[in-house]
Design an enzyme around this catalytic site. Structure first.
Site, PDB file in Angstrom:
ATOM      1  N   ILE A 144       0.862  -1.173   0.000  1.00 29.98           N
ATOM      2  CA  ILE A 144       0.000   0.000   0.000  1.00 29.98           C
ATOM      3  C   ILE A 144       0.901   1.226   0.000  1.00 29.98           C
ATOM      4  CG2 ILE A 144      -2.015  -1.068   1.057  1.00 29.98           C
ATOM      5  CD1 ILE A 144      -1.162  -0.168   3.739  1.00 29.98           C
ATOM      6  N   ASP A 145       0.382   2.332  -0.512  1.00 29.96           N
ATOM      7  CA  ASP A 145       1.195   3.530  -0.700  1.00 29.96           C
ATOM      8  C   ASP A 145       1.767   4.053   0.613  1.00 29.96           C
ATOM      9  OD1 ASP A 145       0.559   3.489  -3.393  1.00 29.96           O
ATOM     10  OD2 ASP A 145      -1.191   4.789  -3.128  1.00 29.96           O
ATOM     11  N   LYS A 146       2.844   4.804   0.494  1.00 28.33           N
ATOM     12  CA  LYS A 146       3.483   5.427   1.663  1.00 28.33           C
ATOM     13  C   LYS A 146       2.476   6.228   2.482  1.00 28.33           C
ATOM     14  CE  LYS A 146       7.039   8.853   2.876  1.00 28.33           C
ATOM     15  NZ  LYS A 146       8.111   9.734   2.353  1.00 28.33           N
ATOM     16  N   THR A 148      -0.706   5.896   2.694  1.00 28.09           N
ATOM     17  CA  THR A 148      -1.896   5.142   3.090  1.00 28.09           C
ATOM     18  C   THR A 148      -1.578   4.282   4.303  1.00 28.09           C
ATOM     19  OG1 THR A 148      -2.658   5.063   0.787  1.00 28.09           O
ATOM     20  CG2 THR A 148      -3.627   3.472   2.305  1.00 28.09           C
ATOM     21  N   ARG A 246      -7.486   6.045  -5.450  1.00 29.73           N
ATOM     22  CA  ARG A 246      -7.236   7.476  -5.626  1.00 29.73           C
ATOM     23  C   ARG A 246      -7.630   7.947  -7.028  1.00 29.73           C
ATOM     24  NH1 ARG A 246      -1.078   7.752  -3.770  1.00 29.73           N
ATOM     25  NH2 ARG A 246      -1.378  10.003  -4.071  1.00 29.73           N
TER      26      ARG A 246
END
Length: 318
Positions: A144-146, A148, A246
């Site tokens: 998962i993104d930084k 998030t 997103r």
């Protein structure tokens, strides 16, 4: 295993007739990326149904054919174990589920060579992580993104990694996100089915592309609570593409609050975000469910929305 080489046998599906070999094998072996398979084919590490090495990734796959993919043992990881606290939701000898804080990068990359979850995992697991992800990504099945927060599963063993990757490939993993978005969706629930690929204008971003390009991406969303010119929604991921929630929510006019890449902050929210110093996308991986790849037990985990998003929800309450 044979002298440090893992031999994976892959049966090409009948519907793969006419496909390039690298594409067909990527569908048959979800634990290996298409780029990784291209490199293995070119190096002579893939053997066709007749037993001969196949060295051209663009050659046509044989439908129903059984191929052998010889994967060298991963080189010793150069990532340094670091004693970084982790919130462990679940752990056994095969896998663990981690509740990642916002701001932590999952695996090392340019600009983030340490302080990542991989560094923390190498310390926590004493290096006992699946090698399928290679040197840079030991144990990492998905990410998962930084910016998030929330749940992700990590594989300790190759057996667990292969089983989990197969479930991700079949889209049978239950992943649910909480997001705070601009505006109130109308209708209050729906589905965004739009393929994603790297943006031609900015390679750091993803974009919706024409049918036939990119990868299929499907997000199911539902309104949970209306807020001040905003909403708390739940997004269920049918697929798990980079920046999927997103981009999809932005595409229907409901960008995530605080999103530095895809959002345009409304005047009504600007003061609140600045006062709270909220500088990340308001996105949290709140629920994760899958079948344990070894015990076959049905596992479900939930994570409470973190304090920074709780503060934002309170400030936006109507």
């Amino acid at each position: 295993m044979d002298r440090g080489v893992s031999i994976m046998r892959a049966a090409v599906a009948p519907e793969a007739e006419g496909w390039r070999l690298d594409r067909a094998l990527a569908a048959a072996v979800p634990t290996l990326s298409r780029e990784r398979l291209k490199a293995l084919i070119s190096s002579g590490a893939v053997f066709g149904p007749q037993g001969a090495a196949v060295r051209d990734p663009a050659s046509k796959a044989i439908p129903g054919g059984l191929y052998e993919v010889h994967v060298p043992a991963p080189a010793e990881a150069h990532n340094v174990p670091q004693d970084i606290p982790l919130v462990i939701t679940y752990e056994d000898e095969h896998l663990l589920v981690v509740d990642k804080p916002a701001g932590m990068v999952v695996h090392p990359a340019a600009g983030n060579l340490d302080g990542t979850m991989v560094n923390a995992l190498l310390h926590h697991c004493a290096g006992r992580l699946s090698g399928i992800g290679g040197v840079a990504r030991p144990g990492i099945v998905h990410r998962i993104d930084k910016g998030t927060s929330g749940l992700l599963v990590v594989a300790k063993t190759d057996r667990a990694h292969e089983g989990l990757a197969a479930q991700f490939a079949k889209h049978s993993i239950d992943r649910r996100y909480k997001a705070i978005v601009a505006g109130i969706p109308n209708p209050p629930s729906g589905t965004v089915d739009a393929p994603l690929a790297r943006s031609s204008a900015n390679r750091q971003k993803m974009a919706i592309v024409a049918e036939g390009r990119g990868k299929r991406a499907v997000t199911h969303y539902a309104l949970e609570r209306p807020l001040k010119e905003a909403s708390l929604i739940e997004c269920r991921l049918e697929t798990g593409r980079t920046h999927q929630v997103r981009v999809h929510m932005t595409s229907i006019g409901h960008a995530l609050l605080g999103d530095p890449a895809y959002g345009r902050t409304k005047i009504a929210h600007r003061d609140i975000l600045n006062r709270l110093d909220f500088k990340r996308q308001a996105l949290h991986a709140a629920a994760l469910g899958f079948i344990h790849p070894v015990s076959k037990q049905n596992l479900t985990f939930e994570s409470v929305v973190p304090s920074d998003m709780q503060e934002l929800l309170s400030a936006l309450s109507v």
